[in-house]
Design a protein around this motif. Structure first.
Motif, PDB file in Angstrom:
ATOM      1  N   TYR A   1     -34.618 -63.432 -74.442  1.00  0.00           N
ATOM      2  CA  TYR A   1     -35.471 -63.496 -73.013  1.00  0.00           C
ATOM      3  C   TYR A   1     -36.282 -62.122 -73.312  1.00  0.00           C
ATOM      4  O   TYR A   1     -37.433 -61.970 -72.822  1.00  0.00           O
ATOM      5  N   ARG A   2     -35.458 -61.108 -73.735  1.00  0.00           N
ATOM      6  CA  ARG A   2     -36.204 -59.684 -73.413  1.00  0.00           C
ATOM      7  C   ARG A   2     -37.144 -59.663 -74.602  1.00  0.00           C
ATOM      8  O   ARG A   2     -38.125 -59.053 -74.414  1.00  0.00           O
ATOM      9  N   THR A   3     -36.933 -60.252 -75.676  1.00  0.00           N
ATOM     10  CA  THR A   3     -38.043 -60.314 -76.863  1.00  0.00           C
ATOM     11  C   THR A   3     -39.301 -61.017 -76.375  1.00  0.00           C
ATOM     12  O   THR A   3     -40.136 -60.326 -76.660  1.00  0.00           O
TER      13      THR A   3
ATOM     14  N   ALA B   1     -35.224 -69.609 -75.764  1.00  0.00           N
ATOM     15  CA  ALA B   1     -35.659 -68.971 -74.527  1.00  0.00           C
ATOM     16  C   ALA B   1     -37.061 -69.396 -73.860  1.00  0.00           C
ATOM     17  O   ALA B   1     -36.890 -69.740 -72.736  1.00  0.00           O
ATOM     18  N   ILE B   2     -38.057 -69.509 -74.646  1.00  0.00           N
ATOM     19  CA  ILE B   2     -39.183 -70.251 -74.229  1.00  0.00           C
ATOM     20  C   ILE B   2     -39.256 -71.518 -73.788  1.00  0.00           C
ATOM     21  O   ILE B   2     -39.513 -71.701 -72.538  1.00  0.00           O
ATOM     22  N   ALA B   3     -38.341 -72.335 -74.293  1.00  0.00           N
ATOM     23  CA  ALA B   3     -38.104 -73.630 -73.989  1.00  0.00           C
ATOM     24  C   ALA B   3     -37.462 -73.859 -72.629  1.00  0.00           C
ATOM     25  O   ALA B   3     -37.664 -74.612 -71.788  1.00  0.00           O
TER      26      ALA B   3
ATOM     27  N   ILE C   1     -42.597 -81.189 -76.461  1.00  0.00           N
ATOM     28  CA  ILE C   1     -42.396 -80.343 -77.706  1.00  0.00           C
ATOM     29  C   ILE C   1     -40.952 -79.636 -77.525  1.00  0.00           C
ATOM     30  O   ILE C   1     -40.136 -79.456 -78.428  1.00  0.00           O
ATOM     31  N   VAL C   2     -40.527 -79.551 -76.140  1.00  0.00           N
ATOM     32  CA  VAL C   2     -39.246 -78.857 -75.844  1.00  0.00           C
ATOM     33  C   VAL C   2     -38.150 -79.835 -76.337  1.00  0.00           C
ATOM     34  O   VAL C   2     -37.210 -79.594 -77.056  1.00  0.00           O
ATOM     35  N   ARG C   3     -38.584 -81.195 -75.906  1.00  0.00           N
ATOM     36  CA  ARG C   3     -37.479 -82.220 -76.244  1.00  0.00           C
ATOM     37  C   ARG C   3     -37.403 -82.401 -77.629  1.00  0.00           C
ATOM     38  O   ARG C   3     -36.268 -82.809 -78.137  1.00  0.00           O
ATOM     39  N   LEU C   4     -38.478 -82.451 -78.455  1.00  0.00           N
ATOM     40  CA  LEU C   4     -38.412 -82.754 -79.962  1.00  0.00           C
ATOM     41  C   LEU C   4     -37.608 -81.562 -80.637  1.00  0.00           C
ATOM     42  O   LEU C   4     -36.798 -81.735 -81.364  1.00  0.00           O
ATOM     43  N   PHE C   5     -37.938 -80.262 -80.158  1.00  0.00           N
ATOM     44  CA  PHE C   5     -37.294 -79.132 -80.562  1.00  0.00           C
ATOM     45  C   PHE C   5     -35.599 -79.253 -80.478  1.00  0.00           C
ATOM     46  O   PHE C   5     -35.126 -78.766 -81.435  1.00  0.00           O
ATOM     47  N   ALA C   6     -35.210 -79.904 -79.226  1.00  0.00           N
ATOM     48  CA  ALA C   6     -33.700 -79.971 -79.157  1.00  0.00           C
ATOM     49  C   ALA C   6     -33.215 -80.872 -80.411  1.00  0.00           C
ATOM     50  O   ALA C   6     -32.204 -80.519 -80.900  1.00  0.00           O
ATOM     51  N   TRP C   7     -34.017 -81.975 -80.644  1.00  0.00           N
ATOM     52  CA  TRP C   7     -33.415 -82.758 -81.893  1.00  0.00           C
ATOM     53  C   TRP C   7     -33.629 -81.954 -83.046  1.00  0.00           C
ATOM     54  O   TRP C   7     -32.831 -82.391 -84.060  1.00  0.00           O
TER      55      TRP C   7
END
Lengths: 280, 306
Positions: free
Chosen positions: A57-59, A256-258, B131-137
């Motif tokens: 998060y800091r990055t 962190a972004i996600a 894109i977040v949900r795909l990243f998880a996989w």
């Protein structure tokens, strides 16, 4: 015999609820995984827990310089910020424009009788059945062959073309269970079309309009495919930026972004739910 | 009389005010691009990426079989990729149906407050970035990912499974992403299902399978068909999922189209491929409309009620 059947039914219901919990676990486990591992200190393998950290998060907020490799990878947080800024700008303008367009068409189709009604219904239905990639490349060909430079403006135009339909659908559903006689009464009492619309129709359909706007905002923020084709070099949005990051390699900052994006989505969804609950 | 005419005129003016700007916008920026894409698919690709404005049917010829010149040749690989995409999309539809069907029954039988909670929980992923949900996989299925670590941790496997960059990975991710699309239409028709009919069927001695096939299945068919179409369309043209989880090994028609536009720079050929996708979807929808109208003819009582 009666109890036998009851037992059987109970067993069936039990099996079903175990399945139900599995179903929701399947939906939420991957999302939770991202959140948990966004605090994992292990910089090499993100899936082996090594300790709790806020480093990622800091990055991304540009507070940490010690992780030079990672810092290089994001290149600078500036790129990330500009992607976020672009996404918000596009989503806000798109939401405003497509909400006005979608609501106007919905009111026209529901409240007026004219020859092209069927055409407008079909036109509003078309973007829904079209795969994103088709609209994306069609817009790309269109802009390039007209010599229009790809920019935030082209993204906004592209988003408005299909989000108008989404607003149309939500608002139409709301108008469908609305009483027409109030508008007639307003007209009988001498109000002109605009006054009737502003004082009678609009307040009644407002929950639908807000719902449609919220949906448009979310879809615009999240759109990857269409934006991917019509974004210029300096007009990257957040999903396109993350897609680019993912294609170059997986780094812990993405967790962190996600997670921050997740938080944002949940806030928006809760606002929507709250508004819908208040309506009732 | 005078009042009436002026009201009619006012209404017409209001209608014009409501429709004119959106109409112009959509005609230029929606119908315009689609028309240009259609035109492009019949133009000759230029040598260095542009187009030559001459009628050219070999873009389709390369895909469908009649191109046989020095530069443009029929290559069965395009049809193969197209059919493979149809197959992946179909498997995605069937799996998401199997996953969602029992869950829809479960949620529909819950008490009101719990029902609302779970309906919220099923719509929430729709708000979460794709894109977040795909990243998880990607994280889960990678060789060093969560699944392999977990399976090796408990000693079930000795070395990492190769799941990512296979058809399986693409299908899992598409099913995951499109679950809300399948669930909501299904739920809508499951909820309308009259439980007393099922009881009656059981009381009259039907086996559970008979009850399912004769009562439950036909009555939830609209939801099944609706959900299937809504899942099939974005699956067929998908290129994000195969590019993240299929790598270079799983190529769907969407990836092929993307390549034509962003690396091969053969826009007319890419347009022709996109038109093929549109044609497939329109055929599917036509079939659905015919089916639905035949259904309506067979059930006059329902038609009257509507």
């Amino acid at each position: 015999m009666m109890t036998g059947r009851l037992l059987k039914l109970l067993r069936w219901v039990n099996g079903l609820s175990i399945y139900g919990y599995f179903f929701f676990a399947f939906i939420y486990a991957p999302i939770l995984l991202i959140v948990v591992f966004s605090f994992n200190a292990n910089p090499v393998n993100m899936m082996i827990w090594e300790g709790f950290t806020f480093d990622w998060y800091r990055t991304i907020f540009g507070l940490s310089n010690k992780l030079t490799e990672s810092a290089l990878y994001i290149e600078s947080s500036d790129q990330l910020y500009s992607a976020v800024k672009n996404s918000l700008l596009v989503a806000l303008i798109t939401t405003a424009v497509s909400t006005v367009f979608g609501t106007a068409v919905a009111v026209a189709v529901a409240r007026f009788r004219f020859r092209l009604q069927g055409f407008y219904r079909a036109l509003m239905f078309l973007p829904m059945i079209m795969p994103d990639i088709v609209l994306g490349i069609a817009l790309l060909i269109f802009f390039v062959s007209l010599g229009v430079k790809l920019s935030l403006l082209t993204i906004i135009i592209g988003h408005c073309t299909f989000l108008t339909s989404y607003v149309f659908v939500v608002v139409s559903a709301r108008i469908a269970d609305m009483d027409e006689s109030l508008e007639e009464a307003s007209a009988d009492l001498g109000a002109d079309g605009w006054t009737t619309f502003r004082r009678v129709t609009l307040p009644m359909i407002l929950p639908g309009v807000i719902g449609g706007a919220l949906l448009a905002f979310i879809i615009s923020m999240d759109d990857l495919v269409i934006t991917y084709f019509i974004a210029g070099v300096d007009s990257t949005t957040l999903p396109v930026f993350i897609y680019g990051m993912l294609r170059r390699g997986i780094k812990p900052e993405i967790n962190a972004i996600a997670t921050i994006m997740l938080l944002f989505s949940i806030v928006i969804a809760s606002i929507g739910l709250y508004l819908r609950a208040r309506k009732k | 009389m005078n009042l009436f005419r002026s009201r009619g005129q006012r209404r017409r003016a209001t209608l014009l005010g409501l429709l004119s700007v959106p109409t112009i916008f959509l005609a230029v920026f929606f119908l315009g691009p689609l028309t240009i894409m259609l035109v492009y698919s019949f133009l000759e690709p230029g040598l260095y990426g542009g187009v030559v404005w001459r009628f050219f049917d070999l873009n389709y010829g390369q895909i469908l079989g009649w191109a046989d010149t020095k530069y443009e040749r029929f290559d069965p690989v395009y049809i193969r990729i197209f059919l493979h995409s149809v197959q992946l999309a179909a498997v995605t539809v069937i799996l998401s149906l199997i996953v969602c069907y029992p869950a829809a029954f479960w949620v529909s039988r819950l008490p009101e407050t719990q029902k609302n909670l779970f309906l919220f929980l099923i719509t929430l992923p729709f708000f979460v970035s794709l894109i977040v949900r795909l990243f998880a996989w990607v994280l889960i299925l990678r060789p060093t990912g969560f699944l392999n670590q977990a399976l090796m941790g408990i000693g079930l496997i000795g070395e990492p499974l190769e799941i990512i960059y296979t058809d399986t990975a693409v299908i899992i991710a598409m099913v995951y992403v499109f679950i809300p699309f399948m669930f909501l239409p299904l739920y809508a028709s499951v909820e309308k299902l009259d439980m007393s009919l099922i009881e009656a069927s059981a009381d009259l001695g039907a086996t559970r399978f008979q009850t399912f096939r004769r009562i439950v299945l036909p009555m939830t068919l609209p939801g099944i068909v609706g959900g299937s179409i809504i899942v099939f369309i974005p699956s067929l043209g998908n290129f994000i999922v195969p590019s993240l989880l299929g790598g270079a090994k799983v190529v769907m028609i969407g990836n092929l189209i993307e390549q034509q536009f962003l690396s091969a720079r053969n826009w007319p050929f890419g347009s022709a491929l996109a038109m093929m996708v549109m044609a497939a979807i329109l055929l599917l929808l036509l079939y659905y409309v015919r089916l639905a109208s035949r259904e309506a003819e067979n059930a006059p009582a329902v038609k009257e009620a509507a």
